[in-house]
Design a protein around this motif. Sequence first.
Motif, PDB file in Angstrom:
ATOM      1  N   MET A 124       0.830  -1.206   0.000  1.00 46.61           N
ATOM      2  CA  MET A 124       0.000   0.000   0.000  1.00 46.61           C
ATOM      3  C   MET A 124       0.867   1.259   0.000  1.00 46.61           C
ATOM      4  O   MET A 124       0.635   2.199  -0.769  1.00 46.61           O
ATOM      5  CB  MET A 124      -0.915  -0.001   1.224  1.00 46.61           C
ATOM      6  N   ALA A 125       1.876   1.277   0.870  1.00 45.78           N
ATOM      7  CA  ALA A 125       2.761   2.446   0.961  1.00 45.78           C
ATOM      8  C   ALA A 125       3.508   2.666  -0.352  1.00 45.78           C
ATOM      9  O   ALA A 125       3.670   3.812  -0.803  1.00 45.78           O
ATOM     10  CB  ALA A 125       3.750   2.259   2.113  1.00 45.78           C
ATOM     11  N   LEU A 126       3.952   1.580  -0.969  1.00 45.10           N
ATOM     12  CA  LEU A 126       4.676   1.705  -2.233  1.00 45.10           C
ATOM     13  C   LEU A 126       3.758   2.230  -3.338  1.00 45.10           C
ATOM     14  O   LEU A 126       4.159   3.097  -4.130  1.00 45.10           O
ATOM     15  CB  LEU A 126       5.262   0.354  -2.635  1.00 45.10           C
ATOM     16  N   ALA A 127       2.536   1.740  -3.392  1.00 38.15           N
ATOM     17  CA  ALA A 127       1.586   2.206  -4.400  1.00 38.15           C
ATOM     18  C   ALA A 127       1.306   3.699  -4.235  1.00 38.15           C
ATOM     19  O   ALA A 127       1.237   4.453  -5.220  1.00 38.15           O
ATOM     20  CB  ALA A 127       0.291   1.406  -4.305  1.00 38.15           C
ATOM     21  N   GLN A 128       1.161   4.143  -2.995  1.00 42.14           N
ATOM     22  CA  GLN A 128       0.917   5.558  -2.731  1.00 42.14           C
ATOM     23  C   GLN A 128       2.129   6.405  -3.112  1.00 42.14           C
ATOM     24  O   GLN A 128       1.977   7.515  -3.650  1.00 42.14           O
ATOM     25  CB  GLN A 128       0.552   5.753  -1.257  1.00 42.14           C
ATOM     26  N   SER A 129       3.318   5.891  -2.839  1.00 45.91           N
ATOM     27  CA  SER A 129       4.537   6.633  -3.201  1.00 45.91           C
ATOM     28  C   SER A 129       4.661   6.761  -4.719  1.00 45.91           C
ATOM     29  O   SER A 129       5.041   7.817  -5.233  1.00 45.91           O
ATOM     30  CB  SER A 129       5.770   5.930  -2.631  1.00 45.91           C
ATOM     31  N   TYR A 130       4.343   5.691  -5.428  1.00 47.96           N
ATOM     32  CA  TYR A 130       4.366   5.755  -6.889  1.00 47.96           C
ATOM     33  C   TYR A 130       3.400   6.833  -7.397  1.00 47.96           C
ATOM     34  O   TYR A 130       3.739   7.616  -8.296  1.00 47.96           O
ATOM     35  CB  TYR A 130       3.977   4.397  -7.477  1.00 47.96           C
ATOM     36  N   ALA A 131       2.202   6.852  -6.830  1.00 54.69           N
ATOM     37  CA  ALA A 131       1.201   7.825  -7.264  1.00 54.69           C
ATOM     38  C   ALA A 131       1.649   9.252  -6.954  1.00 54.69           C
ATOM     39  O   ALA A 131       1.485  10.163  -7.779  1.00 54.69           O
ATOM     40  CB  ALA A 131      -0.141   7.538  -6.595  1.00 54.69           C
ATOM     41  N   GLU A 132       2.234   9.465  -5.783  1.00 53.53           N
ATOM     42  CA  GLU A 132       2.718  10.789  -5.405  1.00 53.53           C
ATOM     43  C   GLU A 132       3.822  11.252  -6.341  1.00 53.53           C
ATOM     44  O   GLU A 132       3.963  12.450  -6.606  1.00 53.53           O
ATOM     45  CB  GLU A 132       3.225  10.776  -3.966  1.00 53.53           C
ATOM     46  N   GLY A 133       4.603  10.305  -6.842  1.00 50.98           N
ATOM     47  CA  GLY A 133       5.690  10.646  -7.763  1.00 50.98           C
ATOM     48  C   GLY A 133       5.261  10.720  -9.212  1.00 50.98           C
ATOM     49  O   GLY A 133       6.092  10.957 -10.084  1.00 50.98           O
ATOM     50  N   GLY A 134       3.962  10.508  -9.472  1.00 53.24           N
ATOM     51  CA  GLY A 134       3.475  10.568 -10.849  1.00 53.24           C
ATOM     52  C   GLY A 134       3.759   9.306 -11.644  1.00 53.24           C
ATOM     53  O   GLY A 134       3.565   9.282 -12.857  1.00 53.24           O
ATOM     54  N   LEU A 135       4.202   8.245 -10.973  1.00 53.81           N
ATOM     55  CA  LEU A 135       4.495   6.971 -11.640  1.00 53.81           C
ATOM     56  C   LEU A 135       3.246   6.090 -11.558  1.00 53.81           C
ATOM     57  O   LEU A 135       3.208   5.084 -10.839  1.00 53.81           O
ATOM     58  CB  LEU A 135       5.697   6.299 -10.987  1.00 53.81           C
ATOM     59  N   TYR A 136       2.221   6.480 -12.304  1.00 55.50           N
ATOM     60  CA  TYR A 136       0.910   5.857 -12.163  1.00 55.50           C
ATOM     61  C   TYR A 136       0.875   4.415 -12.661  1.00 55.50           C
ATOM     62  O   TYR A 136       0.153   3.582 -12.106  1.00 55.50           O
ATOM     63  CB  TYR A 136      -0.142   6.701 -12.877  1.00 55.50           C
ATOM     64  N   ALA A 137       1.634   4.103 -13.682  1.00 52.46           N
ATOM     65  CA  ALA A 137       1.671   2.730 -14.187  1.00 52.46           C
ATOM     66  C   ALA A 137       2.205   1.784 -13.116  1.00 52.46           C
ATOM     67  O   ALA A 137       1.671   0.686 -12.895  1.00 52.46           O
ATOM     68  CB  ALA A 137       2.517   2.640 -15.448  1.00 52.46           C
ATOM     69  N   ASP A 138       3.276   2.201 -12.436  1.00 54.41           N
ATOM     70  CA  ASP A 138       3.834   1.386 -11.358  1.00 54.41           C
ATOM     71  C   ASP A 138       2.849   1.286 -10.193  1.00 54.41           C
ATOM     72  O   ASP A 138       2.762   0.244  -9.538  1.00 54.41           O
ATOM     73  CB  ASP A 138       5.159   1.990 -10.873  1.00 54.41           C
ATOM     74  N   SER A 139       2.121   2.371  -9.937  1.00 53.74           N
ATOM     75  CA  SER A 139       1.124   2.351  -8.877  1.00 53.74           C
ATOM     76  C   SER A 139       0.027   1.339  -9.191  1.00 53.74           C
ATOM     77  O   SER A 139      -0.412   0.582  -8.306  1.00 53.74           O
ATOM     78  CB  SER A 139       0.526   3.748  -8.693  1.00 53.74           C
ATOM     79  N   VAL A 140      -0.406   1.321 -10.450  1.00 56.43           N
ATOM     80  CA  VAL A 140      -1.440   0.361 -10.864  1.00 56.43           C
ATOM     81  C   VAL A 140      -0.961  -1.071 -10.680  1.00 56.43           C
ATOM     82  O   VAL A 140      -1.685  -1.932 -10.146  1.00 56.43           O
ATOM     83  CB  VAL A 140      -1.844   0.602 -12.333  1.00 56.43           C
ATOM     84  N   ASP A 141       0.274  -1.346 -11.095  1.00 59.76           N
ATOM     85  CA  ASP A 141       0.818  -2.706 -10.968  1.00 59.76           C
ATOM     86  C   ASP A 141       0.897  -3.137  -9.503  1.00 59.76           C
ATOM     87  O   ASP A 141       0.580  -4.287  -9.155  1.00 59.76           O
ATOM     88  CB  ASP A 141       2.212  -2.773 -11.601  1.00 59.76           C
ATOM     89  N   THR A 142       1.326  -2.206  -8.642  1.00 54.32           N
ATOM     90  CA  THR A 142       1.464  -2.540  -7.222  1.00 54.32           C
ATOM     91  C   THR A 142       0.100  -2.776  -6.585  1.00 54.32           C
ATOM     92  O   THR A 142      -0.075  -3.708  -5.779  1.00 54.32           O
ATOM     93  CB  THR A 142       2.198  -1.398  -6.482  1.00 54.32           C
ATOM     94  N   LEU A 143      -0.891  -1.949  -6.937  1.00 55.91           N
ATOM     95  CA  LEU A 143      -2.231  -2.128  -6.398  1.00 55.91           C
ATOM     96  C   LEU A 143      -2.859  -3.432  -6.905  1.00 55.91           C
ATOM     97  O   LEU A 143      -3.589  -4.106  -6.167  1.00 55.91           O
ATOM     98  CB  LEU A 143      -3.109  -0.937  -6.778  1.00 55.91           C
ATOM     99  N   THR A 144      -2.562  -3.780  -8.147  1.00 54.94           N
ATOM    100  CA  THR A 144      -3.051  -5.051  -8.686  1.00 54.94           C
ATOM    101  C   THR A 144      -2.487  -6.219  -7.885  1.00 54.94           C
ATOM    102  O   THR A 144      -3.203  -7.183  -7.562  1.00 54.94           O
ATOM    103  CB  THR A 144      -2.653  -5.192 -10.167  1.00 54.94           C
ATOM    104  N   GLN A 145      -1.203  -6.118  -7.552  1.00 56.85           N
ATOM    105  CA  GLN A 145      -0.568  -7.154  -6.732  1.00 56.85           C
ATOM    106  C   GLN A 145      -1.215  -7.233  -5.352  1.00 56.85           C
ATOM    107  O   GLN A 145      -1.458  -8.324  -4.824  1.00 56.85           O
ATOM    108  CB  GLN A 145       0.927  -6.855  -6.602  1.00 56.85           C
ATOM    109  N   LEU A 146      -1.517  -6.057  -4.776  1.00 52.85           N
ATOM    110  CA  LEU A 146      -2.126  -6.020  -3.454  1.00 52.85           C
ATOM    111  C   LEU A 146      -3.546  -6.588  -3.476  1.00 52.85           C
ATOM    112  O   LEU A 146      -3.931  -7.363  -2.581  1.00 52.85           O
ATOM    113  CB  LEU A 146      -2.137  -4.579  -2.935  1.00 52.85           C
ATOM    114  N   ILE A 147      -4.302  -6.252  -4.505  1.00 49.65           N
ATOM    115  CA  ILE A 147      -5.675  -6.740  -4.615  1.00 49.65           C
ATOM    116  C   ILE A 147      -5.699  -8.257  -4.799  1.00 49.65           C
ATOM    117  O   ILE A 147      -6.595  -8.953  -4.306  1.00 49.65           O
ATOM    118  CB  ILE A 147      -6.402  -6.032  -5.771  1.00 49.65           C
TER     119      ILE A 147
END
Length: 246
Positions: A124-147
Amino acid sequence: MNILALGIAICLSIFIGLFWLHHNAYNRNLSSTVVKTNNTVTKDVSKTVNIESDEFNGLASASYPVGMSVIVLIFSISIYASGGHFQGWDQGKVDSNVDYLVAADITKGRMQVEQQPQDEMALMALAQSYAEGGLYADSVDTLTQLISLVGNDAELLGMKATSMYYRDARTFGSETKQVIDTALSIQSDELHTRMLLATDAYLKGEFAIAIGHWRALLTNQSQPFNRQSITNAIIKAEFQLDEINR
């Protein structure tokens, strides 16, 4: 009027008001000095020393405070227009130049996930950090893994839909719409999903739709958020809607 604009207006009014009060007090003191000087008779010379008040007109002129007030207003409005206008809020975009503090959080988060790939909090923390940094593709991948670990969760799906939206240049693809539908089917007033839909509608000028999403969000009692901000957004959208309907 939003809180930022109101705060700027109040501060400017106080500053300019104090400036004019000081100027008026200065004029009164100057006028008193001129009167006293014109009524002074020298002891050594038997005639009155006349000093014309025209000599002080330049100093007492209202052009000085008027000019200063105009400069302050123009400067403040320019700053507000460039960084504080309401229409520019929540402008998410992909950013390849990540802030070094966010980059540090991302690096730390990656290390934690590598060490504990099943850690939900780390993902969760990594996905949020990706989003804060504008790295939305990485955020999506991390959230997919979490889900995939925890199953479908309305909040996680809302976060994923938001990252997908910004990843795709602020558009709703078919996959994003499916994620949104799933999130709302689990929780109809989910925070991230409703905020995403309301923001998109508002920025497109669809104020009635935006108001509907914000009002639905206000029924949410399970997720913390600033209710006053949402109420202010609704008032702003209603004002815009009234302007269009006139």
